[in-house]
Design a protein around this motif. Structure first.
Motif, short mmCIF file in Angstrom:
data_model
loop_
_atom_site.label_atom_id
_atom_site.label_comp_id
_atom_site.label_asym_id
_atom_site.label_seq_id
_atom_site.Cartn_x
_atom_site.Cartn_y
_atom_site.Cartn_z
N ASN A 37 0.81 -1.22 0.00
CA ASN A 37 0.00 0.00 0.00
C ASN A 37 0.85 1.27 0.00
N ILE A 38 2.08 1.17 -0.52
CA ILE A 38 2.99 2.31 -0.47
C ILE A 38 2.43 3.49 -1.26
N ASP A 39 1.68 3.21 -2.33
CA ASP A 39 1.12 4.32 -3.12
C ASP A 39 0.06 5.08 -2.32
N TYR A 40 -0.79 4.34 -1.58
CA TYR A 40 -1.78 5.02 -0.74
C TYR A 40 -1.09 5.84 0.36
N ALA A 41 -0.04 5.28 0.94
CA ALA A 41 0.69 5.99 1.99
C ALA A 41 1.31 7.27 1.44
N LEU A 42 1.91 7.18 0.25
CA LEU A 42 2.52 8.36 -0.38
C LEU A 42 1.45 9.38 -0.76
N ASP A 43 0.29 8.90 -1.20
CA ASP A 43 -0.80 9.83 -1.52
C ASP A 43 -1.12 10.71 -0.32
N LEU A 44 -1.36 10.07 0.83
CA LEU A 44 -1.71 10.84 2.03
C LEU A 44 -0.58 11.76 2.46
N PHE A 45 0.65 11.25 2.39
CA PHE A 45 1.80 12.07 2.76
C PHE A 45 1.87 13.33 1.89
N LEU A 46 1.75 13.16 0.58
CA LEU A 46 1.89 14.29 -0.34
C LEU A 46 0.69 15.23 -0.29
N ILE A 47 -0.51 14.68 -0.07
CA ILE A 47 -1.69 15.54 0.07
C ILE A 47 -1.48 16.55 1.19
N TYR A 48 -0.98 16.06 2.33
CA TYR A 48 -0.88 16.93 3.50
C TYR A 48 0.43 17.71 3.53
N VAL A 49 1.46 17.26 2.82
CA VAL A 49 2.64 18.10 2.65
C VAL A 49 2.24 19.40 1.97
N LEU A 50 1.50 19.28 0.87
CA LEU A 50 1.09 20.48 0.15
C LEU A 50 0.14 21.34 0.97
N THR A 51 -0.90 20.71 1.52
CA THR A 51 -1.92 21.48 2.23
C THR A 51 -1.32 22.27 3.38
N LEU A 52 -0.50 21.63 4.20
CA LEU A 52 0.05 22.30 5.39
C LEU A 52 1.21 23.22 5.07
N SER A 53 1.75 23.16 3.86
CA SER A 53 2.76 24.14 3.48
C SER A 53 2.12 25.47 3.13
N ILE A 54 0.79 25.46 2.98
CA ILE A 54 0.05 26.68 2.66
C ILE A 54 -0.90 27.08 3.79
N PHE A 55 -1.56 26.10 4.38
CA PHE A 55 -2.58 26.33 5.41
C PHE A 55 -2.04 25.93 6.77
N PRO A 56 -2.07 26.77 7.81
CA PRO A 56 -2.65 28.12 7.81
C PRO A 56 -1.62 29.24 7.72
N GLY A 57 -0.31 28.91 7.89
CA GLY A 57 0.71 29.95 8.02
C GLY A 57 0.75 30.93 6.86
N PHE A 58 0.80 30.41 5.62
CA PHE A 58 0.84 31.28 4.44
C PHE A 58 -0.39 32.19 4.39
N LEU A 59 -1.56 31.63 4.71
CA LEU A 59 -2.79 32.41 4.62
C LEU A 59 -2.83 33.53 5.64
N TYR A 60 -2.20 33.34 6.79
CA TYR A 60 -2.20 34.38 7.83
C TYR A 60 -1.13 35.44 7.57
N GLU A 61 0.02 35.04 7.00
CA GLU A 61 1.17 35.94 6.99
C GLU A 61 1.62 36.40 5.61
#
Length: 423
Positions: A266-290
């Motif tokens: 299930n390495i592809d599913y694991a990487l999917d979740l990892f990459l989904i949240y790498v991107l999301t949290l690199s923008i939300f919320p710090g970038f949106l506030y500052e």
């Protein structure tokens, strides 16, 4: 081991919709405290303007969440799920209450001492998150997909609910004396109440629903030890027997895939979740506030952005319920996850050259894709495994999800480069 009612069909059992509602509330309780922290970011920026609260508090939260999750995922087969989840919700309740008490005791003053106190409480949130999110996902992975979808929708609902409440409290208290703090106190009180409700629901209501008892009995018959305390709480007696039954149990345990084998498959599913949240949290919320500048909405701007992300994250978690638009292809999920990284230059150029309308649209799309892909991955991944393996896989995927959040939070600091703001 003898287990009652294990031969019944889940389609004939009552309580499916009740269980979905409880799962939704338990999902909400898993993140309502943390989302409250994010949503009242404007209050903490007012108290601690030089300490980057949105970025620092998130960065404090994640090492404790990931570190605890590593330990729990490694030992998941030996951990009592009931005790684990109740410990997590209880810690959420006590930590949220402590946050409220700290602010009352210090009369809402700033300073490094109070900031450190908040950081300690946030670390406790991280420990609680690892207990609850991994425990609940592992538990629900061997039940019907609607349960995990409801739980994930509840997670998103916590963000939408806190955003809605924040906008209402800002409108109600915005012009009054010390209005920002009054709204924050109301926020924390509501979050504390939700956490207490989750303790009650998980301890006394959820394990006694017929369909939940069926799935846990089935998992126990397949060799799962993590559900025994919940079965006992539901009045289902289990007992050890000798002879052929012990041999069958040992054979089932020997046939179970190892954690390494599960990860490889299930390495592809694991990487999917990892990459989904790498991107999301690199923008939300710090970038949106500052990093989004000043616009016509003024002090409402960041709150609107946070609210739009949370609302679309919630809506999108119901879209996979429509089979025709649900993405099931493993390759398709990976491609869609990688394509989301085009949002990085999109956010950069929109913040630099675009107006608030374009930023609101982009933030909405970030939430839309985050929720949709999360549900698609986590409802497809557990298919084809037995109860103990599904529990282990659920813990593994949550570990990668939290790892992605941690990495995204760290990468979020890179937006400060060239922005003129101090680290």
């Amino acid at each position: 081991m003898t287990i009652a009612n294990s031969s019944e069909s889940p389609t004939r059992l009552e309580g499916k919709y009740s269980a979905m509602v409880v799962c939704w509330v338990l999902g909400l309780g898993s993140l309502v405290s943390w989302n409250s922290m994010l949503t009242i970011g404007d209050y903490y920026y007012n108290l601690f303007p030089k300490y980057h609260p949105a970025r620092v508090l998130t960065l404090v939260y994640q090492p404790f969440a990931v570190g605890t999750m590593v330990i729990l995922a490694y030992n998941e087969s030996r951990i009592d799920t009931r005790k684990r989840n109740l410990a997590g919700y209880t810690l959420f309740f006590l930590s949220t209450l402590a946050l409220l008490v700290l602010d009352l005791a210090t009369s809402g003053k700033g300073g490094i001492g109070n900031y450190i106190g908040i950081c300690v409480i946030v670390a406790a949130f991280g420990v609680a998150d690892a207990h609850v999110q991994g425990g609940m996902v592992g538990d629900l992975f061997f039940m019907c997909p609607e349960f995990i979808q409801s739980f994930l929708a509840g997670l998103a609902a916590s963000g939408a609910l806190t955003s809605a409440l924040r906008l209402m409290t800002k409108a109600a208290f915005g012009k009054s004396s010390n209005g920002l703090r009054k709204g924050t106190m109301l926020f924390l009180a509501i979050s504390t109440s939700f956490e207490f409700l989750c303790i009650f629901l998980y301890a006394l209501i959820f394990p006694k629903l017929p369909i939940v008892k069926f799935y846990r009995s089935k998992a126990a018959s397949e060799g799962s030890k993590t559900v025994l305390a919940d079965l006992a709480a539901a009045g289902i007696q289990t007992e050890d027997s000798q002879g052929a039954e012990d041999d069958d149990k040992q054979q089932q345990q020997q046939q179970r895939l190892s954690t390494k084998q599960l990860l490889i498959q299930n390495i592809d599913y694991a990487l999917d979740l990892f990459l989904i949240y790498v991107l999301t949290l690199s923008i939300f919320p710090g970038f949106l506030y500052e990093n989004t500048g000043s616009h016509q909405l003024g002090s409402w701007y960041e709150l609107v952005l946070i609210a739009m992300y949370n609302v679309w994250d919630l809506i999108s978690r119901y879209i996979p319920l429509i089979e025709i638009v649900k993405l099931k292809s493993r390759k398709g999920l990976l491609v869609a996850t990688l394509c989301r990284f085009l949002l990085v230059p999109a956010f950069y150029f929109t913040a630099k050259y675009g107006d608030q309308g374009w930023m609101i649209m982009l933030t909405s799309f970030l939430g839309l894709t985050n929720g949709y892909l999360t549900v698609c991955v986590q409802t497809e991944a557990p298919k084809g495994y037995k109860g103990p393996e599904q529990n282990a896989l659920g813990n593994l995927l949550v570990l990668f999800l939290l790892g992605g959040i941690f990495s995204g939070v760290a990468l979020d600091w890179l937006w400060l480069i060239g922005s003129g703001k101090k680290f």
